[in-house]
Write an enzyme that holds these catalytic residues in place. Structure first.
Site, PDB file in Angstrom:
ATOM      1  N   GLU A 150       2.263 -10.081   6.375  1.00  9.73           N
ATOM      2  CA  GLU A 150       1.484 -10.870   7.352  1.00  9.73           C
ATOM      3  C   GLU A 150       2.305 -12.054   7.876  1.00  9.73           C
ATOM      4  O   GLU A 150       2.119 -12.489   9.002  1.00  9.73           O
ATOM      5  CB  GLU A 150       0.197 -11.392   6.704  1.00  9.73           C
ATOM      6  N   CYS A 197      -6.215   1.453   7.139  1.00 12.34           N
ATOM      7  CA  CYS A 197      -6.135   0.627   5.941  1.00 12.34           C
ATOM      8  C   CYS A 197      -6.642   1.450   4.756  1.00 12.34           C
ATOM      9  O   CYS A 197      -7.777   1.953   4.796  1.00 12.34           O
ATOM     10  CB  CYS A 197      -7.017  -0.608   6.156  1.00 12.34           C
TER      11      CYS A 197
HETATM   12  N1  DGL Z   1      -3.227  -2.549   4.802  1.00 18.21           N
HETATM   13  C1  DGL Z   1      -4.114  -2.448   3.738  1.00 18.21           C
HETATM   14  C2  DGL Z   1      -4.157  -1.164   2.997  1.00 18.21           C
HETATM   15  O1  DGL Z   1      -3.712  -0.172   3.517  1.00 18.21           O
HETATM   16  C3  DGL Z   1      -4.901  -3.630   3.280  1.00 18.21           C
HETATM   17  C4  DGL Z   1      -4.168  -4.574   2.454  1.00 18.21           C
HETATM   18  C5  DGL Z   1      -4.956  -5.817   2.128  1.00 18.21           C
HETATM   19  O2  DGL Z   1      -5.505  -6.428   3.053  1.00 18.21           O
HETATM   20  O3  DGL Z   1      -5.003  -6.154   0.953  1.00 18.21           O
HETATM   21  O4  DGL Z   1      -4.612  -1.102   1.902  1.00 18.21           O
END
Ligand code: DGL
Length: 271
Positions: free
Chosen positions: A152, A74
């Site tokens: 999601e 993430c």
């Molecule tokens: N998948 C995420 C990222 O790479 C997080 C996105 C989120 O939860 O806002 O930033």
């Protein structure tokens, strides 16, 4: 720590599966444990302190499962928590960051667009990335509220998702970028849609493959690669409701491996 221990990965939700796919492709013999912090998703609209706290809680869970390396799959959590996790846990921790360096290599006209969360774009880690590798680039930063929620919900090609992307790509298209960076691990699931919307010469890049290579490097250096000839398995956990995560997991991963369970207390708040 032993070579047959699992690799742990986590994200605010299902986005980190885009990283896990590349890890699985490169390392077919590894066991993988994936945590989707669905109850706290999206991270992109949380305070960095809260993201740090959730990242530490999940890393502790993965450590308790015997993980030999933890992948912060993430960008937002990497911005908010990577240094902290590395200081607090005696484990190799691999993070992700928007592909600014690769964009600089690929761009011919030196104009690139970055799609990411607001937290990622506002973080010091990102500023230093642009400073180090984006010196001669015009960088169009674009936060994308609402896009993570669409992924999601498994809406990777719905008209509403397309409408959001049209809106977010517009400023970078107007600026004439020749590279679009998917700076959030949820967005690679939207790559086919992004490709439809940008001109044919525009490259669309993400960081799944380089992150998988980094995981492989870390395991090799620490003598922790799974024994040859082994077939890796996958376990999934969510802090949310497994019943609502299951269909999306099936759609984006193609199954639920050895199973999908709710993250036990005290790692999640329970029902
Ligand atoms: N998948 C995420 C990222 O790479 C997080 C996105 C989120 O939860 O806002 O930033």
């Amino acid at each position: 720590m032993t070579a047959d221990a699992p690799i742990g990965l986590f994200d605010s939700g299902v986005g980190g599966l885009s990283i896990m796919k590349e890890v699985r492709r490169l390392l077919p013999g590894e066991d993988l444990i994936y945590v989707a912090d669905s109850q706290y998703c999206p991270y992109g609209e949380k305070r960095p302190a809260e993201i740090r706290e959730r990242s530490a809680v999940i890393t502790l869970f993965l450590q308790e499962q015997g993980a030999k390396v933890v992948v912060v799959a993430c960008n937002t959590a990497s911005v908010a928590a990577l240094e902290y996790l590395r200081a607090e846990f005696p484990l190799p921790i691999v993070g992700v960051e928007p592909a600014v360096k690769q964009a600089a290599l690929h761009s011919k006209n030196k104009k690139v667009g970055i799609l990411a969360t607001g937290v990622t774009l506002a973080g010091e880690r990102y500023a230093s990335l642009v400073e180090r590798f984006g010196g001669d680039l015009t960088v169009i930063n674009q936060p994308c509220p609402g896009l993570v929620e669409k992924v999601e919900a498994g809406e990777i090609d719905s008209p509403a998702t397309k409408a959001l992307l049209v809106q977010y790509l517009q400023p970078m298209q107007a600026a004439g970028v020749d590279v679009v960076v998917l700076g959030c691990t949820h967005y690679p699931f939207l790559k086919p849609l992004v490709r439809q919307l940008v001109a044919s010469g525009v490259q669309v890049i993400d960081t799944g493959e380089p992150v998988a290579r980094q995981v492989c490097r870390v395991l090799t250096e620490n003598n922790l690669l799974a024994p040859a000839g082994r077939k890796g398995r996958e376990w999934f956990y969510t802090s949310g409701d497994p019943a609502s995560v299951r269909p999306v997991l099936e759609k984006l991963w193609g199954g639920t491996g050895e199973g999908l369970a709710r993250l036990p207390a005290p790692f999640s708040r329970g029902e």
